[in-house]
Design an enzyme around this catalytic site. Structure first.
Site, PDB file in Angstrom:
ATOM      1  N   THR A  44      58.969 -11.620 -12.905  1.00  0.00           N
ATOM      2  CA  THR A  44      57.686 -11.011 -13.212  1.00  0.00           C
ATOM      3  C   THR A  44      57.915  -9.552 -13.570  1.00  0.00           C
ATOM      4  O   THR A  44      58.557  -8.815 -12.830  1.00  0.00           O
ATOM      5  CB  THR A  44      56.733 -11.126 -12.000  1.00  0.00           C
ATOM      6  N   GLY A  50      69.303   1.055 -14.758  1.00  0.00           N
ATOM      7  CA  GLY A  50      70.415   1.249 -15.672  1.00  0.00           C
ATOM      8  C   GLY A  50      71.602   0.381 -15.280  1.00  0.00           C
ATOM      9  O   GLY A  50      72.306  -0.151 -16.146  1.00  0.00           O
ATOM     10  N   CYS A  82      75.857   8.135  -7.665  1.00  0.00           N
ATOM     11  CA  CYS A  82      75.783   6.852  -6.997  1.00  0.00           C
ATOM     12  C   CYS A  82      76.828   6.693  -5.916  1.00  0.00           C
ATOM     13  O   CYS A  82      76.935   5.645  -5.303  1.00  0.00           O
ATOM     14  CB  CYS A  82      75.928   5.720  -7.996  1.00  0.00           C
ATOM     15  N   HIS A 125      64.267   6.848 -14.719  1.00  0.00           N
ATOM     16  CA  HIS A 125      64.230   7.980 -13.777  1.00  0.00           C
ATOM     17  C   HIS A 125      65.166   9.105 -14.199  1.00  0.00           C
ATOM     18  O   HIS A 125      65.247  10.139 -13.532  1.00  0.00           O
ATOM     19  CB  HIS A 125      64.519   7.517 -12.350  1.00  0.00           C
TER      20      HIS A 125
END
Lengths: 398, 398
Positions: B237, B71, B324, B201
């Site tokens: 990737t 995010g 966070c 998540h």
């Protein structure tokens, strides 16, 4: 049908022991590493353990490793982060013409933002000549970014010599170590690099895990801002399972590096020897100073994609041009930079090997590939009459 | 000991069916999506299937979804990518004061690069008032970025009203939907947003998978340059297993959204009702217009970290401040923005719920938490004599 995976520069299969190491973090150990309780601490410890293992693989101290989500992110972070951090000193950076798209396109972005970029030429083997680096430095130069090895033509670059030149002029040196880390010895101190990019899926680790080594004390501007993850240098909830996997893969890669290199080199040399027996097929990149698991060619009168499709029908998986642009169908700038003519560059084919390849896989490839080439040439309007000429060099020499 | 995980805004446990969906891509289906052969095609198809599922969750067309690694990456990509793409028109952007660090710090980076940023104030509930947005617009404004809901105080923002205002002035609107997507109905068309950030998540998907919805036809400057992945908008990737997991999680979330919301809301209301019975404890954020799985408080005379540690010793996992920055130990800017005094902001505690919580978990929390508060207050030098005052509002009102 036999299945032969010869595209390890695109991605490695995930090592089963790596997956085992990841599983607890995909299940019960699901905590956010920033949480203060035990689930968070467990995730935090797992990340630090992985950081230690990856640091050990490249002879760095753990705090110098910043995890990213890919080698491309690490490359963008390095090039843009240093260019911005150093812009008060100068706005000139240098990259080579055989860099990965993530370097070349990040450099182009910087050009649009007012930076001057020198795209260093290479010789016929794709080698960046240290003398050319030296003579291209200006008083404004703050960063040189050179790949440790090209994943497209396999050539290993003289990073040590370039590092000496960079150091003399107090210029930051970044090496893209995506193709080398875990595949050949990579020692950031011996190489003398300030930054090194890595990608887990190049050595048996998972997709979604990369890293950037950043020399102690070197200031860098983040690419992804946010929370305090990775010492404030890279925000976003850490992808714990992928990081754990990268750490375990680094540990395994370190332990078996010599045997893996020897085995891959044996296979590679058989591939090169066998394929060069075919007429009008040329090795690209350096004949000796190349990745031990890498064999790349250009095949005259044939399109890379046609080869890939015919090969895949035989269960043989390979790449054409760079792995990241197999589907882009443009002429590879790397091949053009070593002097391959545009038409011939279309006939690029890369076989990259791994420990999961059996010796019999090479027998199979060497039996099938010439048949495919002959078949495709029979269909090619460009191939008419080519057999009448004489055979020259077997290595592509520009 | 009972284990009660009440920190779903930090990270959700991975849904077992999501892991099942990911496993083939961690094992035999390991191909690089850019490879032309069947292994590549299988990975490519898996990504496109996941894109379709995620698009369906937010009522978008699949090509408008760009996968990222988090995010935070989606937020950086949105804010910086639009600011740069629109800079020839103007260099003013607006964000609210209750944004996630990844928005606030990306905005600060833009300030250093010559952009002007307005940090929009919020009311005592943390709500951005549309009138304030409207009056803050200048002729230079190109982007407004407002969170759909704050993961710290749970308040849901009036995105629809703000979208109308943005549209009138032809300004791009980005909503940070990390806390909402998969947890409440999110419909990009109904909301009227141009961009929306998401993180897997937060709704039972894996770490390492995020996404940005980008309205059709909206030009954006990439954050990560390189290959042609994600339509050239995000290189690297692709993390196929994580993307597949995000798709499956989106599908599950969509199917059970209403029942999950109802269940979480029931638990949440019991948490809020029970905890507000304690003296000198205040709800933060909006009392009604809040995330159904989110209960946040400030507790007088006590430090958040002390609560978290005492709770974790009882097997109860919660957060303080933003997920966070639980380990950053700074006063939360979000709490300060709604008028919580600095000292009181230290006593922040957030319980975020999920379907994995049993009703008995709430009984346990409501039995244990008051004991912990009392215990901590007995130890607190600031708490002396507080019991003698009278009780005022139960909801924090600035």
């Amino acid at each position: 049908m036999r299945k032969c995976y010869f595209d390890h520069v695109a991605v490695n299969p995930l090592h089963p022991e790596v997956l085992d190491a990841m599983m607890p973090y995909l299940k019960e150990d699901f905590g956010n590493p920033l949480s203060v309780y035990d689930l968070g601490m467990s995730a935090r410890n797992a990340i630090e353990e992985a950081r230690g293992k990856l640091a050990s693989l490249v002879n760095a101290k753990p705090p110098t490793i910043v995890f990213t989500a890919s080698g491309a992110e690490a490359n963008n972070f390095a090039v843009r982060g240093i260019a911005l951090a150093k812009q008060s000193r100068g706005k000139h950076i240098m990259v080579s013409k055989v860099e990965h798209h993530s370097i070349l396109n990040a450099a182009r972005f910087l050009e649009k933002s007012g930076f001057v970029v020198t795209y260093l030429p290479v010789d016929k083997y794709g080698t960046v000549e240290p003398g050319v680096v030296k003579s291209s430095i200006t008083d404004e130069t703050t960063l040189i970014s050179i790949t440790h090895a090209s994943s497209e033509i396999g050539t290993i670059e003289p990073i040590k010599e370039i590092a000496r030149i960079a150091k003399e002029r107090d210029i930051v040196l970044h090496a893209d170590g995506v193709a080398t880390t875990g595949n050949i010895p990579v020692d950031v101190k011996e190489l003398g690099v300030d930054l090194l990019s890595m990608a887990a899926h190049q050595f048996g680790g998972p997709k979604g895990a990369g890293a950037l080594y950043i020399r102690e004390g070197l200031r860098i501007v983040p690419l992804i801002y946010g929370g305090i993850q990775e010492g404030g240098r890279r925000a976003g909830t850490e992808n714990v399972p992928a990081i754990v996997g990268m750490g375990r893969a680094a540990e395994i890669a370190k332990n078996k590096l010599n045997s893996k290199m020897a085995y891959c080199k044996e296979l590679r040399d058989r591939v090169i020897g066998g394929i060069l027996k075919m007429p009008k097929v040329y090795l690209t990149g350096h004949p000796e100073n190349r990745l031990p698991h890498h064999a790349s060619f250009v095949v005259e009168f044939i399109e890379g994609e046609a080869m890939l499709l015919m090969l895949s029908m035989k269960g043989i998986y390979a790449a054409s041009g760079s792995a990241c642009s197999s589907k882009a169908l443009k002429s590879s700038p790397v091949l053009l930079s070593i002097g391959v003519p545009t038409a011939l560059a279309q006939g690029s084919i890369v076989f990259s090997l791994g420990e999961d390849n059996a010796r019999e896989d090479i027998d199979y490839l060497l039996a099938e590939f010439p048949l495919i080439i002959n078949r495709l040439r029979e269909m090619s309007p460009f191939a008419k009459g080519w057999g009448e000429g004489s055979e020259g060099e077997k290595c592509f020499t520009g």
